[in-house]
Scaffold this motif. Structure first.
Motif, short mmCIF file in Angstrom:
data_model
loop_
_atom_site.label_atom_id
_atom_site.label_comp_id
_atom_site.label_asym_id
_atom_site.label_seq_id
_atom_site.Cartn_x
_atom_site.Cartn_y
_atom_site.Cartn_z
N THR A 46 141.17 49.84 -28.70
CA THR A 46 139.84 50.28 -28.27
C THR A 46 138.90 50.37 -29.47
O THR A 46 139.21 50.99 -30.47
CB THR A 46 139.91 51.65 -27.58
N SER A 47 137.75 49.73 -29.34
CA SER A 47 136.72 49.77 -30.38
C SER A 47 135.37 49.91 -29.70
O SER A 47 134.99 49.07 -28.88
CB SER A 47 136.77 48.50 -31.23
N LEU A 48 134.68 50.97 -30.02
CA LEU A 48 133.44 51.27 -29.32
C LEU A 48 132.23 51.10 -30.23
O LEU A 48 132.26 51.46 -31.41
CB LEU A 48 133.46 52.72 -28.80
N ARG A 50 137.12 53.49 -35.15
CA ARG A 50 136.79 52.63 -34.01
C ARG A 50 136.38 53.42 -32.77
O ARG A 50 135.52 52.99 -32.01
CB ARG A 50 137.99 51.73 -33.66
N LEU A 51 137.00 54.57 -32.57
CA LEU A 51 136.67 55.38 -31.39
C LEU A 51 135.42 56.23 -31.59
O LEU A 51 134.55 56.28 -30.71
CB LEU A 51 137.85 56.28 -31.02
N PHE A 52 135.35 56.92 -32.73
CA PHE A 52 134.34 57.96 -32.89
C PHE A 52 133.33 57.69 -34.00
O PHE A 52 132.36 58.44 -34.15
CB PHE A 52 135.01 59.31 -33.18
N GLY A 53 133.57 56.65 -34.80
CA GLY A 53 132.67 56.39 -35.92
C GLY A 53 132.88 57.31 -37.10
O GLY A 53 131.99 57.44 -37.95
N HIS A 54 134.07 57.91 -37.22
CA HIS A 54 134.35 58.75 -38.38
C HIS A 54 134.39 57.91 -39.65
O HIS A 54 134.97 56.83 -39.66
CB HIS A 54 135.69 59.47 -38.22
#
Length: 258
Positions: free
Chosen positions: A15-17, A172-176
Motif C-alpha cells: 500500500t502506497s498512498l 508510504r502510508l502516512f508520509g512520516h
C-alpha cells in the motif's frame, strides 16, 4: 504464517498512498474521534482515555489497512493504555507471551509527554518528522507509529522502527519522514519555565519544613537530594535522602550555568 497475517504483510508492504489522500483520511479520523470521544473536546484536549486509542485503532485499521490488522489479530487480545509513567517515549507497543495461553498485545501512549507539549513552552513540535500544530496532531502521529509496530509484530513477529521495512511502511502510508519525536519533556519544561536543571540548588517545603537540596533529575516530578547523615551514600561520599517534588513547588537558589 496464516492467511490473515500474510494478507496483513502484503497490505503493509504494497500500500502506497498519495500524501493528499493520506491527509484526507487522517482528517476524517480526527473529526470522528472528536465527535465520538467522551474525553477529547478540542484539538488541544485536556483529558484522554484508553477508549480513544481503541477508536483510533478501528479507524486507522479500516482507513489504511482495510481491516487487515483486526483480521490478523483474530481472537488475540489487544489492550490500550494511557501511561502516566512514560516520560521519554511518546508511545510503546508490547507483545506479552504468557507461559500458558495465547500471546496478547498492548498499545500505550504517554500522557505526560502529550500534556507537557502545547502548554507553556513555545516552540515548533514534530512527531515522526511531521510538524504538529496541537495535541491531536501529535497523538495521531504517535498512534500511527505504534500501529505499524503492531502490524510488524503480527506479520513478522518482530518490529524495529530504526529498520528500513518499518520506515518504508510509515512513509508510504502516512508520509512520516522520521521515526522519532521532539515532544516537550519535563526536563525541557523545567529549564525553560523555571530555570531548573540537574545540579541546581533548590529550596522546597515538605510537611511544614523547609529543605535545601540539589536537583538530581526531572521526570514527572523533580528528584531532589537533601544531605542527611542517615541517607543513602552516593559516589561523592556524601549521604542524601530523596524527595520527589512538583516543579512548581521548587525555589531556585543556585542556577546551573550552561
Amino acid at each position: 504464517m496464516d492467511a490473515s497475517r500474510t494478507e496483513l504483510a502484503d497490505l503493509a508492504l504494497r500500500t502506497s498512498l498519495n500524501r493528499d489522500v493520506a491527509r484526507q483520511r487522517t482528517a476524517l479520523i480526527s473529526e470522528t474521534l472528536l465527535s465520538r470521544s467522551r474525553s477529547l473536546r478540542d484539538p488541544n484536549f485536556r483529558a484522554i482515555h484508553a477508549d480513544d486509542l481503541a477508536l483510533l485503532f478501528d479507524s486507522y485499521d479500516a482507513a489504511f489497512l482495510r481491516g487487515g490488522c483486526r483480521r490478523a489479530l483474530g481472537s488475540l487480545r489487544l489492550d490500550f493504555r494511557i501511561s502516566t509513567r512514560m516520560t521519554r517515549a511518546g508511545g510503546k507497543t508490547f507483545r506479552y507471551s504468557p507461559r500458558r495461553g495465547d500471546p496478547w498485545f498492548e498499545i500505550a501512549v504517554s500522557a505526560p509527554l502529550l500534556f507537557q507539549t502545547f502548554r507553556d513552552v513555545d516552540r515548533s513540535v514534530t512527531v515522526c518528522g511531521c510538524e504538529c500544530g496541537h495535541r491531536l496532531d501529535a497523538l495521531l502521529r504517535i498512534f500511527e507509529h505504534e500501529l505499524i509496530h503492531l502490524v510488524e509484530l503480527l506479520a513478522w513477529n518482530e518490529s524495529e522502527c530504526s529498520e528500513s521495512r518499518f520506515q518504508g511502511i510509515t512513509s508510504r502510508l502516512f508520509g512520516h519522514a522520521a521515526h522519532t519525536h521532539n515532544l516537550i519533556t519535563q526536563s525541557e519544561r523545567a529549564a525553560a519555565q523555571f530555570g531548573l536543571r540537574p545540579g541546581s540548588r533548590v529550596r522546597f517545603q515538605h510537611e511544614g519544613t523547609d529543605y535545601d537540596g540539589i536537583l538530581n533529575r526531572v521526570t514527572k516530578r523533580a528528584t531532589i537530594l537533601v544531605e542527611h547523615p542517615r541517607g543513602e551514600r552516593y559516589s561523592n561520599g556524601r549521604r542524601y535522602i530523596k524527595f520527589y517534588v512538583p516543579l512548581e513547588q521548587l525555589i531556585l537558589l543556585d542556577p546551573v550555568r550552561r
